[in-house]
Design a protein around this motif. Structure first.
Motif, PDB file in Angstrom:
ATOM      1  N   THR A  82      -2.428 -15.660   3.758  1.00 55.53           N
ATOM      2  CA  THR A  82      -2.372 -14.941   2.498  1.00 55.53           C
ATOM      3  C   THR A  82      -0.987 -14.329   2.316  1.00 55.53           C
ATOM      4  O   THR A  82      -0.240 -14.167   3.281  1.00 55.53           O
ATOM      5  CB  THR A  82      -3.417 -13.811   2.425  1.00 55.53           C
ATOM      6  OG1 THR A  82      -3.138 -12.855   3.467  1.00 55.53           O
ATOM      7  CG2 THR A  82      -4.822 -14.355   2.606  1.00 55.53           C
ATOM      8  N   GLY A  83      -0.677 -13.973   1.098  1.00 50.25           N
ATOM      9  CA  GLY A  83       0.598 -13.322   0.837  1.00 50.25           C
ATOM     10  C   GLY A  83       0.861 -13.243  -0.645  1.00 50.25           C
ATOM     11  O   GLY A  83       0.114 -13.794  -1.470  1.00 50.25           O
ATOM     12  N   ARG A  84       1.926 -12.543  -0.982  1.00 48.26           N
ATOM     13  CA  ARG A  84       2.352 -12.431  -2.373  1.00 48.26           C
ATOM     14  C   ARG A  84       3.763 -12.956  -2.477  1.00 48.26           C
ATOM     15  O   ARG A  84       4.678 -12.439  -1.832  1.00 48.26           O
ATOM     16  CB  ARG A  84       2.274 -10.977  -2.847  1.00 48.26           C
ATOM     17  CG  ARG A  84       2.570 -10.817  -4.339  1.00 48.26           C
ATOM     18  CD  ARG A  84       2.347  -9.393  -4.800  1.00 48.26           C
ATOM     19  NE  ARG A  84       3.274  -8.469  -4.165  1.00 48.26           N
ATOM     20  CZ  ARG A  84       3.294  -7.165  -4.404  1.00 48.26           C
ATOM     21  NH1 ARG A  84       2.411  -6.648  -5.241  1.00 48.26           N
ATOM     22  NH2 ARG A  84       4.166  -6.382  -3.798  1.00 48.26           N
ATOM     23  N   GLU A 101      -8.926 -19.163  -1.841  1.00 45.34           N
ATOM     24  CA  GLU A 101      -9.280 -17.745  -1.805  1.00 45.34           C
ATOM     25  C   GLU A 101     -10.598 -17.528  -1.078  1.00 45.34           C
ATOM     26  O   GLU A 101     -10.786 -16.518  -0.389  1.00 45.34           O
ATOM     27  CB  GLU A 101      -9.370 -17.199  -3.232  1.00 45.34           C
ATOM     28  CG  GLU A 101      -9.569 -15.692  -3.301  1.00 45.34           C
ATOM     29  CD  GLU A 101      -9.502 -15.165  -4.717  1.00 45.34           C
ATOM     30  OE1 GLU A 101      -9.889 -14.004  -4.933  1.00 45.34           O
ATOM     31  OE2 GLU A 101      -9.068 -15.916  -5.616  1.00 45.34           O
ATOM     32  N   GLU A 102     -11.524 -18.469  -1.216  1.00 44.66           N
ATOM     33  CA  GLU A 102     -12.835 -18.334  -0.581  1.00 44.66           C
ATOM     34  C   GLU A 102     -12.772 -18.577   0.925  1.00 44.66           C
ATOM     35  O   GLU A 102     -13.606 -18.076   1.676  1.00 44.66           O
ATOM     36  CB  GLU A 102     -13.832 -19.310  -1.210  1.00 44.66           C
ATOM     37  CG  GLU A 102     -14.149 -19.055  -2.668  1.00 44.66           C
ATOM     38  CD  GLU A 102     -13.023 -19.487  -3.598  1.00 44.66           C
ATOM     39  OE1 GLU A 102     -12.214 -20.353  -3.176  1.00 44.66           O
ATOM     40  OE2 GLU A 102     -12.940 -18.953  -4.717  1.00 44.66           O
ATOM     41  N   THR A 116       3.136 -13.159  -7.368  1.00 42.59           N
ATOM     42  CA  THR A 116       1.810 -13.779  -7.439  1.00 42.59           C
ATOM     43  C   THR A 116       1.176 -13.835  -6.057  1.00 42.59           C
ATOM     44  O   THR A 116       1.776 -14.339  -5.111  1.00 42.59           O
ATOM     45  CB  THR A 116       1.911 -15.200  -8.015  1.00 42.59           C
ATOM     46  OG1 THR A 116       2.551 -15.149  -9.296  1.00 42.59           O
ATOM     47  CG2 THR A 116       0.523 -15.807  -8.178  1.00 42.59           C
ATOM     48  N   SER A 117      -0.049 -13.330  -5.950  1.00 38.18           N
ATOM     49  CA  SER A 117      -0.792 -13.402  -4.685  1.00 38.18           C
ATOM     50  C   SER A 117      -1.449 -14.765  -4.566  1.00 38.18           C
ATOM     51  O   SER A 117      -1.882 -15.351  -5.565  1.00 38.18           O
ATOM     52  CB  SER A 117      -1.853 -12.299  -4.625  1.00 38.18           C
ATOM     53  OG  SER A 117      -1.252 -11.026  -4.637  1.00 38.18           O
ATOM     54  N   ALA A 118      -1.528 -15.270  -3.342  1.00 34.76           N
ATOM     55  CA  ALA A 118      -2.117 -16.584  -3.120  1.00 34.76           C
ATOM     56  C   ALA A 118      -2.763 -16.628  -1.744  1.00 34.76           C
ATOM     57  O   ALA A 118      -2.461 -15.804  -0.869  1.00 34.76           O
ATOM     58  CB  ALA A 118      -1.054 -17.680  -3.242  1.00 34.76           C
TER      59      ALA A 118
END
Length: 281
Positions: free
Chosen positions: A128-130, A122-123, A115-117
């Protein structure tokens, strides 16, 4: 910033400059492709909601079709020989994960897979990462599981903690704990699964507990093995997280010197070494 980018910055700011500021492309790597195939296979093999018994059963199953689909997706130009070799590696690596799962202590069910997060959102992403996997462990809570397919790690929790404190290594621990929280799964632990392709003797699982209190060991020890799981002090986790924020702010402000590393080991196999060493600059 992702854990890999933070690790590059920590190892060599100059390399980070070439990679992320100038955005110079680097040649691909068969090891990265094999790792991507492995992640793709596990994404399909281990579903969200599976319990510990179901995960072990899935890893024992005949995954031939899943492996074939993953190879076709990630390595579409691979010839027959390379496909067969990659298939053998995948089976060995899946057997390795199963061996590690057999040493897991306690019941759990899978909350998240590949899952990417983003953090804080996000805005307005800073980190970031998965995340490879998050398990909800009975009696502890969410635990991030990170598959390592490219190198071996220290075999004790104490050495992992020391490397985090002294060298700012293992950025995955702090970044993924923040990202897990952003997904609604505040991480109480972090666990590395180290399964290098074709190197069964280097299979290893080691991690840290991110919450205080009694240590809830996730990997059963045998004989006189040193602890593979111990508490990472909360102040250390906060300090590492603050350093990530500082690096991010410095990059955005153009305030980084992007100095070259002093450790020659960081120069091994670096694609930028020729231009970096030109005229001693």
């Amino acid at each position: 910033l992702s854990p890999s980018r933070l690790q590059t910055y920590t190892n060599c700011e100059r390399k980070f400059f070439f990679q992320r500021i100038l955005r110079i492309d680097e040649p691909g790597s068969i090891y990265l492709e094999v790792g991507s195939v492995f992640h793709e296979v596990l994404k399909e093999l281990i579903p969200v909601g599976a319990n510990s018994g179901e995960v072990r059963a899935a890893l024992r199953s005949d995954a031939t079709e899943i492996i074939d689909r993953a190879i076709t997706k990630i390595m579409p130009g691979a010839g027959e020989w390379l496909r067969e070799l990659t298939h053998v590696h995948m089976r060995l690596m899946l057997d390795g994960v199963h061996a590690l799962e057999e040493r897991r202590d306690g019941e759990y069910h899978v909350l998240s897979v590949e899952t990417s997060a983003s953090y804080p959102s996000e805005e307005d992403a800073v980190l970031t990462g998965r995340l490879d996997r998050i398990d909800d462990v009975e009696g502890l809570g969410p635990v991030v599981v990170d598959y390592k397919t490219s190198k071996s790690l220290s075999k004790t929790a104490a050495s992992i903690i020391k490397e985090i404190e002294e060298d700012r290594d293992h950025w995955q621990v702090s970044v993924y704990s923040a990202l897990a929280g952003a997904l609604g799964h505040p991480a109480q632990g972090f666990l590395y699964y180290v399964v290098p392709p074709g190197e069964r003797e280097k299979l290893n699982a080691v991690g840290v507990q991110l919450s205080g209190g009694r240590v809830r060991e996730l990997i059963r020890r045998t004989g006189r093995e040193k602890p593979r799981y111990d508490v990472l002090p909360a102040e250390t986790l906060r300090a590492v997280f603050d350093d990530a924020m500082t690096i991010h702010a410095g990059v955005l402000a153009g305030a980084c010197a992007y100095d070259r590393t002093d450790d020659p080991d960081n120069c091994k196999n670096c694609h930028f070494i020729r231009v970096c060493r030109r005229n001693g600059g």
